[in-house]
Design an enzyme around this catalytic site. Structure first.
Site, mmCIF file in Angstrom:
data_model
loop_
_atom_site.group_PDB
_atom_site.id
_atom_site.type_symbol
_atom_site.label_atom_id
_atom_site.label_comp_id
_atom_site.label_asym_id
_atom_site.label_seq_id
_atom_site.Cartn_x
_atom_site.Cartn_y
_atom_site.Cartn_z
ATOM 1 N N VAL A 292 -1.163 0.162 -0.584
ATOM 2 C CA VAL A 292 -0.352 -0.930 -1.114
ATOM 3 C C VAL A 292 -0.153 -1.957 -0.011
ATOM 4 O O VAL A 292 0.182 -1.605 1.129
ATOM 5 C CB VAL A 292 1.018 -0.430 -1.611
ATOM 6 C CG1 VAL A 292 1.778 -1.566 -2.292
ATOM 7 C CG2 VAL A 292 0.845 0.722 -2.581
ATOM 8 N N ASP B 58 7.206 10.128 -15.816
ATOM 9 C CA ASP B 58 7.269 10.578 -14.420
ATOM 10 C C ASP B 58 8.405 9.888 -13.674
ATOM 11 O O ASP B 58 8.253 9.481 -12.519
ATOM 12 C CB ASP B 58 5.934 10.323 -13.708
ATOM 13 C CG ASP B 58 5.798 11.155 -12.419
ATOM 14 O OD1 ASP B 58 6.497 12.192 -12.303
ATOM 15 O OD2 ASP B 58 5.006 10.773 -11.548
#
Length: 325
Positions: free
Chosen positions: A71, A181
């Site tokens: 990222v 999740d």
């Protein structure tokens, strides 16, 4: 036991004692066909810094990396605005499960223009293989990191964050998206100028999408895993999810209840030295109420709400996120 987990949006944080490491960016999720390639064989994520992707995004800095990708902070060259750019490594090209997870995250978050969701802005493929996803840049830490640092937040801050997350869930569920999740690693926290905490939900990589979004009956356009396989994080996934049954919006509300309990108490709700032991504890035990843990310092209404969210039977939980907020 003290383990570590890779936060999907880049930040590595220590886990509190007694927990199993949930799958994140560093670990292939269920069904991806094995562990990530050894670090020595991976292309260096730092090599992308300074590059321009698709003529629009200049890579400025590395936020974090794991086994499946990295990222970055990137700048949109025309808008002169910083964004987060998430990549999936080229070696995962051809891996249908990895590609489906990445595309699912892009599609799910693109549908949600909400102040408490890090929405997708763009999606594309890298010249050397792999893909990228551009989202809003969140300057903050994960809720997991915040809890590790502070221990607990207190019921007022916990209730405020819970309302924000419930608001995001209400929007997602209305769009036909179930996250599946939710956990502290997937909640990013920014601190506003007035000191209030702002929550944003991230990582919809294993979200259940409506048939319309997923490309046909059963989501055939974005296959994620075989029927009956278990996706999610032990200790946060609802009991029905842990045994491979169908999950609806009430599964997300169960995870919200776990996070509220942990924010108020400052410790893990479900404890275990292994994933098997953790799931067994979760399936075979009843959570204590917040008032049992903290006494009258916690309002009875909040204690009762969290207890309802943590009900083992989906039918006993609130039927929707909107009333929870």
């Amino acid at each position: 036991m003290r383990v570590r987990t890779e936060v999907p949006w880049g930040e590595t944080v220590p886990e509190r004692p007694g927990s199993a490491a949930p799958p994140g960016l560093a670990d292939a999720p269920t069904g991806l066909g094995g562990p990530p390639e050894p670090a020595a064989k991976r292309p260096r994520s730092a090599d992308l810094i300074g590059r321009v992707i698709d003529g629009r995004y200049r890579i400025v800095d590395l936020l974090g990396e794991g086994g499946m990708g990295a990222v970055y902070v990137a700048e949109h060259l025309k808008l002169r605005k910083q964004v987060a750019l998430k990549t999936i490594r080229g070696e995962f090209d051809g891996n249908a499960q990895a590609e489906a997870r990445f595309a699912r995250e892009a599609l799910a978050t693109a549908q949600l223009d909400h102040p408490h969701v890090a929405s997708a802005l763009d999606f594309g493929h890298l010249p050397e293989g792999g893909a990228y996803l551009v989202t809003q840049l969140v300057r903050g830490v994960s809720l997991a990191k915040l809890l590790d640092t502070r221990g607990k937040l207190g019921w007022t801050a916990a209730a405020d964050l819970g309302a924000q997350i419930a608001d995001a869930l209400a929007a997602a569920h209305a769009a036909g998206i179930v996250h599946r999740d939710l956990k502290p690693d997937n909640i990013l926290i920014e601190t506003r100028d007035d000191g209030r905490l702002l929550a944003r939900v991230v990582d919809f990589g294993i979200a259940r999408l409506s048939e319309e979004l997923a490309g046909g009956p059963g989501g055939k356009g974005l296959p994620l895993t075989r029927m009956g396989a278990i996706l999610g994080t032990p200790g946060y996934m609802a009991p029905e999810q842990a045994v491979g049954e169908a999950v609806d919006a009430r599964g997300d509300l169960y995870a919200l209840g776990v996070m509220l309990w942990e924010c108020c108490t400052g410790r893990r709700l479900w404890q275990g030295e292994s994933v098997t032991e953790l799931v067994a504890c979760q399936l075979g035990s009843t959570a204590s109420t917040l008032q049992q843990e903290l006494g009258s310092r916690v309002p009875e209404a909040l204690s009762e709400l969290v207890a309802q969210l943590l009900s083992a039977a989906p039918s006993k939980r609130p039927g929707a996120a909107a009333p929870v907020r």
